[in-house]
Design an enzyme around this catalytic site. Structure first.
Site, mmCIF file in Angstrom:
data_model
loop_
_atom_site.group_PDB
_atom_site.id
_atom_site.type_symbol
_atom_site.label_atom_id
_atom_site.label_comp_id
_atom_site.label_asym_id
_atom_site.label_seq_id
_atom_site.Cartn_x
_atom_site.Cartn_y
_atom_site.Cartn_z
ATOM 1 N N LYS A 10 -36.031 -39.354 32.911
ATOM 2 C CA LYS A 10 -35.420 -39.013 31.617
ATOM 3 C C LYS A 10 -34.196 -39.882 31.421
ATOM 4 O O LYS A 10 -33.265 -39.854 32.226
ATOM 5 C CB LYS A 10 -35.038 -37.524 31.595
ATOM 6 C CG LYS A 10 -34.212 -37.099 30.361
ATOM 7 C CD LYS A 10 -33.921 -35.594 30.344
ATOM 8 C CE LYS A 10 -32.983 -35.219 29.193
ATOM 9 N NZ LYS A 10 -32.665 -33.772 29.148
ATOM 10 N N LYS A 34 -25.117 -28.952 20.421
ATOM 11 C CA LYS A 34 -24.414 -28.325 21.542
ATOM 12 C C LYS A 34 -22.978 -28.012 21.139
ATOM 13 O O LYS A 34 -22.363 -28.797 20.419
ATOM 14 C CB LYS A 34 -24.370 -29.287 22.736
ATOM 15 C CG LYS A 34 -25.668 -29.430 23.496
ATOM 16 C CD LYS A 34 -25.493 -30.338 24.699
ATOM 17 C CE LYS A 34 -26.821 -30.644 25.381
ATOM 18 N NZ LYS A 34 -27.462 -29.500 26.013
ATOM 19 N N ASP A 71 -27.052 -37.507 30.915
ATOM 20 C CA ASP A 71 -28.412 -37.026 30.680
ATOM 21 C C ASP A 71 -29.476 -38.110 30.901
ATOM 22 O O ASP A 71 -30.654 -37.877 30.704
ATOM 23 C CB ASP A 71 -28.506 -36.456 29.256
ATOM 24 C CG ASP A 71 -29.484 -35.298 29.147
ATOM 25 O OD1 ASP A 71 -29.842 -34.730 30.194
ATOM 26 O OD2 ASP A 71 -29.889 -34.974 28.017
ATOM 27 N N ASP A 102 -32.565 -29.306 21.069
ATOM 28 C CA ASP A 102 -31.834 -29.561 22.318
ATOM 29 C C ASP A 102 -32.767 -29.525 23.537
ATOM 30 O O ASP A 102 -32.383 -29.935 24.624
ATOM 31 C CB ASP A 102 -30.705 -28.541 22.474
ATOM 32 C CG ASP A 102 -29.664 -28.987 23.489
ATOM 33 O OD1 ASP A 102 -29.699 -30.176 23.890
ATOM 34 O OD2 ASP A 102 -28.826 -28.154 23.877
ATOM 35 N N ARG A 124 -37.977 -32.805 27.571
ATOM 36 C CA ARG A 124 -39.406 -32.545 27.810
ATOM 37 C C ARG A 124 -40.279 -33.274 26.782
ATOM 38 O O ARG A 124 -41.421 -33.598 27.068
ATOM 39 C CB ARG A 124 -39.648 -31.023 27.810
ATOM 40 C CG ARG A 124 -39.317 -30.351 26.505
ATOM 41 C CD ARG A 124 -39.152 -28.834 26.650
ATOM 42 N NE ARG A 124 -37.893 -28.466 27.304
ATOM 43 C CZ ARG A 124 -37.567 -27.235 27.633
ATOM 44 N NH1 ARG A 124 -38.395 -26.239 27.385
ATOM 45 N NH2 ARG A 124 -36.406 -26.982 28.217
HETATM 46 N N1 BES Z 1 -29.729 -32.187 29.026
HETATM 47 C C1 BES Z 1 -29.893 -30.797 28.845
HETATM 48 C C2 BES Z 1 -29.900 -30.035 30.170
HETATM 49 C C3 BES Z 1 -28.567 -29.727 30.769
HETATM 50 C C4 BES Z 1 -27.805 -28.680 30.285
HETATM 51 C C5 BES Z 1 -28.113 -30.435 31.838
HETATM 52 C C6 BES Z 1 -26.597 -28.376 30.877
HETATM 53 C C7 BES Z 1 -26.904 -30.133 32.424
HETATM 54 C C8 BES Z 1 -26.140 -29.106 31.946
HETATM 55 C C9 BES Z 1 -31.208 -30.503 28.143
HETATM 56 O O1 BES Z 1 -31.618 -31.462 27.245
HETATM 57 C C10 BES Z 1 -31.008 -29.242 27.372
HETATM 58 O O2 BES Z 1 -30.204 -29.244 26.490
HETATM 59 N N2 BES Z 1 -31.723 -28.195 27.750
HETATM 60 C C11 BES Z 1 -31.581 -26.949 27.117
HETATM 61 C C12 BES Z 1 -32.962 -26.355 26.953
HETATM 62 C C13 BES Z 1 -33.001 -25.106 26.127
HETATM 63 C C14 BES Z 1 -32.668 -25.428 24.686
HETATM 64 C C15 BES Z 1 -34.373 -24.491 26.233
HETATM 65 C C16 BES Z 1 -30.720 -26.064 28.027
HETATM 66 O O3 BES Z 1 -30.884 -26.102 29.227
HETATM 67 O O4 BES Z 1 -29.873 -25.359 27.501
HETATM 68 ZN ZN ZN Z 2 -30.992 -33.375 27.565
HETATM 69 MN MN MN Z 3 -30.758 -31.157 25.336
#
Ligand code: BES
Ligand code: ZN
Ligand code: MN
Length: 503
Positions: free
Chosen positions: A270, A282, A293, A352, A356
């Site tokens: 990724k 966010k 990221d 967000d 995936r």
């Molecule tokens: N890059 C983030 C994951 C992440 C979040 C890494 C916090 C490190 C710290 C990912 O793209 C994301 O935002 N995931 C969301 C998914 C949710 C919306 C289902 C998350 O984990 O909040």
């Molecule tokens: Zn992300």
């Molecule tokens: Mn995200």
């Protein structure tokens, strides 16, 4: 900084600092103090040491050290390692890192008396661990500081009484570890680089520049027109709100010898150079730091790079999906339905959950190469920090044997990795009422493995696949003396390189 082997050493290689190991022996009764074990010291060291009254207080207990001068002018740093039988590879790695930090802060060189540090009599392993620790600890990210403070430490000698006949093997270990730690440093730089400089376009160019220096490696880069031709509707939907074109970097390494039995490992990473969350924006505190990221792509690239430099006997394909997740009037709106490269339709309920979407299309593209296995690495979910903390890498996948082998590689390199299950209920939870899939589950619970359950839809059935969620362990690992206090850790590269070399 160079690490220089001196075998069959008759004198000390440095006249600045000598580093010697000291062990303790627990007293027989509770009241007995621990006793110093320094039988492996040379006689001039023992003599100088015992002439100092205060030396009596130094017992070699772990976490203690004793500094004393020799009449010939060298300073001796005796490093307490505790009971010898309890010294593990990870404690040797940590202590080596601490020794390096201390010595490099005030000197230009040092000579470590290797014989005392030998782990279970295995000199090769010892040299490997010490050089890995030193290489990882020597990293700093100061390219944006207007005042740089370059490290003055230039040479670490490893003095040993071992026969010169061992030189070739030990030098090969040093060279392999240098390839590994140089690659970890490159991954850390990529992760630490800020998003206003490191756009997807810039990042791809930097990887290309570096990869072109590698032998037997081909580089192919797909841009927006190519991704459209590939029908990567999920990947493109993440890039829709960006001012920069997406990039899919496709690297191929072919080993010198290829037979029918040669394995083919595919790596997928990724590469979100910044994740604002998109329209599902966010909050400010959660957004800061999202330059990291793209750590999954940097991690797999570093493992690829190290494996190539160390002449891995397997074919390796490496796929890096690069974009930012930004907002403009073209950005994908929540409730959108997009079509993946493999034809499945996906309801994007939360922009967000973008990693995936990128990975799904790249995984499907990777399957076309028919590798024996695919391993992806991604800072995919905040949920993995809830499940496993900030220190442990989450492991999921569709093949027990592959997962077991990754666990073995993590254990062999002293990295923390733990498995999470993908259960039928979570597969169901990722189904949409109005499309084939949705990109978030119905609740936050089990978020990491639900993301994996989503990804599984884009891996062809007959291909072994494992997913590494590095959202916790890619960042600050201040508890590890061989990682920077703040910033990219470079973890998981060692597990992956070990896996590839043993595939
Ligand atoms: N890059 C983030 C994951 C992440 C979040 C890494 C916090 C490190 C710290 C990912 O793209 C994301 O935002 N995931 C969301 C998914 C949710 C919306 C289902 C998350 O984990 O909040
Ligand atoms: Zn992300
Ligand atoms: Mn995200």
């Amino acid at each position: 900084m160079d690490i220089i082997l001196n075998l069959n050493a008759k004198s000390y290689s440095s006249d600045e600092v000598l580093v010697v190991a000291a062990y303790s022996k627990a007293g027989k009764q509770k009241k007995d103090p621990a006793q110093l074990v320094n039988s492996h010291w040379s006689s001039d060291l023992k003599e100088a040491f015992s002439a100092i009254n205060a030396a009596a207080t130094f017992t070699g207990t772990a976490g203690t050290k004793f500094l004393f001068p020799l009449a010939s002018g060298e300073m001796v740093l005796a490093w307490g390692l505790g009971e010898k039988s309890k010294l593990s590879s990870e404690s040797l790695r940590k202590e080596s890192a601490k020794i390096y930090s201390l010595v490099s802060s005030g000197h230009a060189e040092a000579a470590l008396q290797l014989d005392g540090f030998t782990l279970k009599g295995n000199l090769e392993k010892t040299v490997g661990i010490i050089s890995e620790a030193v290489g990882m600890t020597a990293y700093s990210y100061d390219k944006h500081k207007s005042k740089k403070s370059p490290c003055k430490f230039k040479k670490l000698f490893l003095d040993s009484s071992a026969a010169k006949s061992k030189a070739k093997k030990l030098q090969a270990v040093l060279d392999a570890k240098k390839n590994l730690t140089d690659s970890i440093a490159i991954a850390r730089d990529f992760v630490n680089d800020p998003p206003n400089i490191q756009s997807s376009v810039y990042y791809a160019k930097e990887v290309e520049k570096d990869a072109k220096k590698l032998k037997r490696v081909k580089v192919k880069i797909l841009g927006k027109p190519e991704l459209k031709k590939e029908k990567m509707g999920m990947f493109l939907s993440v890039n829709a709100g960006s001012g920069f074109d997406p990039r899919l970097v496709h690297l191929t390494y072919t080993p010198a010898k290829v037979t029918k039995k040669t394995k083919h490992v595919a790596l997928v990473g990724k590469g979100l150079v910044f994740d604002t969350g998109g329209y599902s924006l966010k909050p400010a505190a959660a957004m800061a730091g999202m330059k990291f990221d793209m750590a999954g792509s940097a991690t797999v690239y570093a493992a690829f790079r190290a494996a190539v430099l160390n002449n891995a006997p397997v074919k390796i394909s490496c796929f890096l999906g690069m974009t930012d997740n930004a907002v403009n009037s073209f950005a994908t709106m929540p409730d959108s339905i997009v079509t993946a490269r493999n034809g499945k339709t996906v309801e994007v309920l939360n922009t967000d959950a973008e990693g995936r979407l990128v990975l799904g299309d790249v995984l499907d593209y990777a399957c076309d190469q028919k590798p024996d296995c695919i391993i992806d690495a991604a800072t995919l979910t905040g949920a993995v920090l809830i499940a496993l903390g900030t220190e442990v890498c989450g492991l999921m996948g569709n093949d027990k044997k592959l997962r077991d082998n990754l666990m073995k590689s993590a254990a062999a390199t002293d990295e923390y990795m733990w498995q999470l299950p993908i259960i039928e209920e979570w597969r169901d939870d990722m189904k949409s009422n109005i499309a084939d899939l949705k990109n978030i589950g119905g609740s936050r619970w089990g978020g990491s493995a639900k993301a994996a359950a989503f990804l599984e839809n884009f891996v062809k059935d007959d291909i072994s696949w494992a997913h590494l969620d590095i959202a916790g362990c890619a960042g600050d690992q201040g508890h590890l003396p061989y990682c920077p206090k703040k910033g990219a850790s470079g973890l998981v590269v060692r597990s992956l390189e070990h896996f590839i070399q043993n595939a």
